[in-house]
Design a protein around this motif. Structure first.
Motif, PDB file in Angstrom:
ATOM      1  N   THR A 195      11.278   0.680  -1.559  1.00  0.00           N
ATOM      2  CA  THR A 195      11.215   0.583  -3.039  1.00  0.00           C
ATOM      3  C   THR A 195      10.328   0.969  -2.937  1.00  0.00           C
ATOM      4  N   THR A 196      10.273   1.741  -4.311  1.00  0.00           N
ATOM      5  CA  THR A 196       8.507   1.467  -5.299  1.00  0.00           C
ATOM      6  C   THR A 196       9.896   1.604  -6.970  1.00  0.00           C
ATOM      7  N   PRO A 197       8.196   1.259  -7.587  1.00  0.00           N
ATOM      8  CA  PRO A 197       9.221   0.401  -9.036  1.00  0.00           C
ATOM      9  C   PRO A 197       9.955   1.594  -9.726  1.00  0.00           C
ATOM     10  N   VAL A 198       9.494   3.315  -9.523  1.00  0.00           N
ATOM     11  CA  VAL A 198      10.033   4.191  -9.921  1.00  0.00           C
ATOM     12  C   VAL A 198      11.266   4.158  -9.484  1.00  0.00           C
ATOM     13  N   GLU A 199      11.783   4.563  -8.182  1.00  0.00           N
ATOM     14  CA  GLU A 199      13.030   4.448  -7.146  1.00  0.00           C
ATOM     15  C   GLU A 199      13.609   3.988  -7.634  1.00  0.00           C
ATOM     16  N   ALA A 200      13.593   3.078  -8.337  1.00  0.00           N
ATOM     17  CA  ALA A 200      14.456   0.697  -8.808  1.00  0.00           C
ATOM     18  C   ALA A 200      14.676   1.323 -10.157  1.00  0.00           C
ATOM     19  N   ALA A 201      14.024   2.182 -11.006  1.00  0.00           N
ATOM     20  CA  ALA A 201      14.210   2.809 -12.187  1.00  0.00           C
ATOM     21  C   ALA A 201      14.031   1.449 -12.737  1.00  0.00           C
ATOM     22  N   LEU A 202      12.611   0.831 -12.341  1.00  0.00           N
ATOM     23  CA  LEU A 202      12.074   0.083 -13.413  1.00  0.00           C
ATOM     24  C   LEU A 202      10.475   0.457 -13.738  1.00  0.00           C
ATOM     25  N   PRO A 239      -2.265  -2.166  -4.991  1.00  0.00           N
ATOM     26  CA  PRO A 239      -1.235  -1.791  -3.751  1.00  0.00           C
ATOM     27  C   PRO A 239      -0.879  -0.204  -4.407  1.00  0.00           C
ATOM     28  N   GLY A 240      -0.493   0.250  -3.314  1.00  0.00           N
ATOM     29  CA  GLY A 240       0.756   2.021  -3.843  1.00  0.00           C
ATOM     30  C   GLY A 240       0.232   2.917  -4.328  1.00  0.00           C
ATOM     31  N   ALA A 241      -0.652   2.172  -5.900  1.00  0.00           N
ATOM     32  CA  ALA A 241      -0.716   3.156  -7.181  1.00  0.00           C
ATOM     33  C   ALA A 241      -1.102   4.298  -6.880  1.00  0.00           C
ATOM     34  N   GLU A 242      -1.750   5.064  -6.199  1.00  0.00           N
ATOM     35  CA  GLU A 242      -1.279   6.354  -5.262  1.00  0.00           C
ATOM     36  C   GLU A 242       0.179   7.103  -5.770  1.00  0.00           C
ATOM     37  N   LYS A 243       0.900   6.422  -4.426  1.00  0.00           N
ATOM     38  CA  LYS A 243       2.008   6.811  -4.560  1.00  0.00           C
ATOM     39  C   LYS A 243       2.520   6.820  -5.914  1.00  0.00           C
ATOM     40  N   ILE A 244       3.238   5.557  -6.632  1.00  0.00           N
ATOM     41  CA  ILE A 244       3.373   5.129  -7.778  1.00  0.00           C
ATOM     42  C   ILE A 244       2.818   6.047  -8.953  1.00  0.00           C
ATOM     43  N   LEU A 245       2.086   6.477  -9.182  1.00  0.00           N
ATOM     44  CA  LEU A 245       1.683   6.591 -10.082  1.00  0.00           C
ATOM     45  C   LEU A 245       2.311   8.230  -9.735  1.00  0.00           C
ATOM     46  N   SER A 246       2.138   8.906  -9.091  1.00  0.00           N
ATOM     47  CA  SER A 246       2.731  10.402  -8.509  1.00  0.00           C
ATOM     48  C   SER A 246       4.411  10.537  -8.665  1.00  0.00           C
ATOM     49  N   GLN A 247       4.739   8.933  -8.402  1.00  0.00           N
ATOM     50  CA  GLN A 247       6.186   9.255  -9.102  1.00  0.00           C
ATOM     51  C   GLN A 247       6.518   9.644 -10.160  1.00  0.00           C
ATOM     52  N   PHE A 248       5.520   8.727 -11.447  1.00  0.00           N
ATOM     53  CA  PHE A 248       5.579   8.572 -12.651  1.00  0.00           C
ATOM     54  C   PHE A 248       5.523  10.456 -13.155  1.00  0.00           C
ATOM     55  N   ASP A 249       4.612  11.026 -12.476  1.00  0.00           N
ATOM     56  CA  ASP A 249       3.939  13.089 -12.940  1.00  0.00           C
ATOM     57  C   ASP A 249       5.154  13.371 -12.337  1.00  0.00           C
ATOM     58  N   GLN A 250       5.130  13.361 -11.297  1.00  0.00           N
ATOM     59  CA  GLN A 250       6.567  14.345 -10.172  1.00  0.00           C
ATOM     60  C   GLN A 250       7.720  14.041  -9.861  1.00  0.00           C
ATOM     61  N   GLU A 290       1.099  -1.593  -0.268  1.00  0.00           N
ATOM     62  CA  GLU A 290      -0.350   0.420   0.262  1.00  0.00           C
ATOM     63  C   GLU A 290       1.243   1.031  -0.180  1.00  0.00           C
ATOM     64  N   ASP A 291       1.906   0.702   0.465  1.00  0.00           N
ATOM     65  CA  ASP A 291       2.925   2.350   0.341  1.00  0.00           C
ATOM     66  C   ASP A 291       3.704   2.180  -1.025  1.00  0.00           C
ATOM     67  N   GLY A 292       3.351   1.556  -2.184  1.00  0.00           N
ATOM     68  CA  GLY A 292       3.707   1.292  -3.252  1.00  0.00           C
ATOM     69  C   GLY A 292       5.711   0.914  -3.156  1.00  0.00           C
ATOM     70  N   GLY A 293       5.719   0.271  -2.416  1.00  0.00           N
ATOM     71  CA  GLY A 293       7.671  -1.020  -2.150  1.00  0.00           C
ATOM     72  C   GLY A 293       6.560  -1.818  -2.562  1.00  0.00           C
ATOM     73  N   ILE A 294       8.034  -3.103  -2.614  1.00  0.00           N
ATOM     74  CA  ILE A 294       7.727  -4.062  -3.569  1.00  0.00           C
ATOM     75  C   ILE A 294       7.688  -5.305  -3.148  1.00  0.00           C
ATOM     76  N   LEU A 295       6.551  -6.132  -2.737  1.00  0.00           N
ATOM     77  CA  LEU A 295       6.931  -7.036  -1.916  1.00  0.00           C
ATOM     78  C   LEU A 295       7.598  -8.378  -2.510  1.00  0.00           C
ATOM     79  N   ASP A 296       7.746  -8.326  -3.991  1.00  0.00           N
ATOM     80  CA  ASP A 296       8.575  -9.552  -4.256  1.00  0.00           C
ATOM     81  C   ASP A 296       8.606  -8.956  -5.704  1.00  0.00           C
ATOM     82  N   ASP A 297       9.480  -9.366  -6.937  1.00  0.00           N
ATOM     83  CA  ASP A 297       9.551  -9.668  -7.858  1.00  0.00           C
ATOM     84  C   ASP A 297       9.162 -11.076  -8.945  1.00  0.00           C
ATOM     85  N   LEU A 298       8.706 -10.865  -9.755  1.00  0.00           N
ATOM     86  CA  LEU A 298       8.549 -12.261  -9.794  1.00  0.00           C
ATOM     87  C   LEU A 298       8.581 -11.827 -11.168  1.00  0.00           C
TER      88      LEU A 298
END
Length: 382
Positions: free
Chosen positions: A255-262, A281-292, A104-112
């Motif tokens: 770490t979010t996908p945006v912070e991780a350069a993903l 989950p975490g869409a609000e934070k992740i999408l705001s990082q895409f924009d800002q 919910e905070d935009g962090g990565i629980l796992d990659d797959l």
């Protein structure tokens, strides 16, 4: 089946006996006894994978089938999109895609990895997270899907420029597969799941095989003089040169996908307008990082000297003063480059290519520069 060693509570993959017979140096890793290297040594194993073909045991990874209760794979894809920011509904049968479970905070629980097998989805998740991932899927998708843990399968990876030539002798369809193609194929007469993918930056394949057939198949592949067994040590240096993230080190729940350069892994349909944007989950934070933009970013780092800069080393903007501005998350010597390489997080303002930074190693600050990734050009068959 994956066996448990009651003496020390570590689990063993179906290839444990083969590793020992080949002289593998066994170490604990993600709850398993795994080979860190073989008699050839990490350096030779690494370079052999770059020039010929290496065989890796990755059976400790989790394999999960996501079967739609409706019988329509698109319903499984739609359900999975509630947990990942990727476009799974657009994933065609016979194709695979990289994804992340987010919180919910935009962090990565796992990659797959997610593959569309036509009537169900096939997931490969990280070893250290697979129990939590399966529970996560059951908690959120059980109304729509049956979640099957495929614990009776092993997973091996054949990687390197000669991988196609080697596998073609056992799987007639291998040469026609492109990067990220995936599906059921017979390999040496064994019913397997094969994807043209891997985590070395090289062309190659990952092969999911019934546990009882794993050793026979591995031995058959190793009979080719172009193939060497490769341990965890070279697997790590190969993925580092390829600029690929290791979960729990370069990416985690903070770490979010945006912070991780993903950003490249999040398709436009999930992030800009339209009915399917967001909803994970975490869409609000992740999408705001895409924009800002995000305040920090994962970057590649090249040291100016010969000393490797290891995980955990603090990063500074100045050679002699100031507080740390970031830290190294993966680092070591790159055998293909004959030079040290690393990855880490720094403020976005200091993430431009060529930016000079300093890493503190044994009380000294060593100069390095932000560098482009991958450090070694990938050779995927597009």
């Amino acid at each position: 089946m994956l066996a448990r060693n009651d003496q020390n509570s570590l689990r063993r993959t179906p290839l444990y006996g083969l590793h020992v017979s080949l002289g593998g140096k066994m170490v604990p890793f993600a709850g398993y006894e795994m080979p860190v290297q073989y008699p050839a040594g990490v350096l030779k194993e690494h370079l052999h994978t770059r020039t010929a073909a290496g065989l890796f045991d990755v059976s400790h990874m989790g394999q999960i089938a996501l079967r739609p209760k409706s019988g329509r794979v698109e319903d499984a894809a739609k359900a999975l999109e509630r947990l990942v920011p990727q476009d799974i509904m657009a994933l065609a049968p016979g194709r695979q895609r990289y994804a992340q479970f987010t919180n919910e905070d935009g962090g990565i629980l796992d990659d797959l990895m997610v593959a569309n097998f036509g009537d169900h989805l096939f997931l490969v998740v990280n070893a250290a997270c697979k129990a939590e991932d399966e529970a996560h899927l059951r908690a959120h998708l059980s109304d729509d899907c049956t979640i099957d843990s495929l614990a009776d399968r092993a997973l091996i990876a054949l990687q390197g420029p000669k991988a196609e030539f080697v596998l073609a002798k056992f799987c007639a369809e291998a040469p026609s597969m492109k990067f990220m193609d995936a599906g059921p194929h017979k390999v040496d007469g064994i019913e397997c799941f094969v994807s043209r993918s891997g985590y070395t930056g090289e062309d190659g394949f990952e092969i999911s095989v019934p546990a009882g057939d794993a050793e026979r198949l591995a031995k058959a592949l190793l009979e080719n003089s172009d193939v060497l067994p490769i341990g965890l040590g070279a697997r790590d240096s190969l993925r580092l040169e390829a600029g690929l993230c290791l979960y729990g080190h370069d990416i985690d729940t903070t770490t979010t996908p945006v912070e991780a350069a993903l950003e490249w892994s999040v398709q436009k349909s999930r992030r800009t307008g339209g009915a399917r944007a967001g909803g994970f989950p975490g869409a609000e934070k992740i999408l705001s990082q895409f924009d800002q933009g995000a305040s920090r970013r994962r970057v590649g780092l090249r040291a100016e000297g010969r000393a490797p800069v290891r995980e955990g080393a603090p990063l500074f903007a100045d050679a002699t003063s100031g507080e740390p501005i970031g830290k190294v998350t993966s680092g070591g010597f790159g055998p293909s480059l004959n030079a040290p390489v690393a990855m880490g997080y720094v403020p976005t303002a200091q993430s431009a290519l060529g930016t000079q930074l300093f890493a503190e190693v044994r009380g000294q600050r060593l100069a390095l520069q932000v560098a482009a990734m991958p450090f070694v050009k990938n050779t995927y068959k597009r």
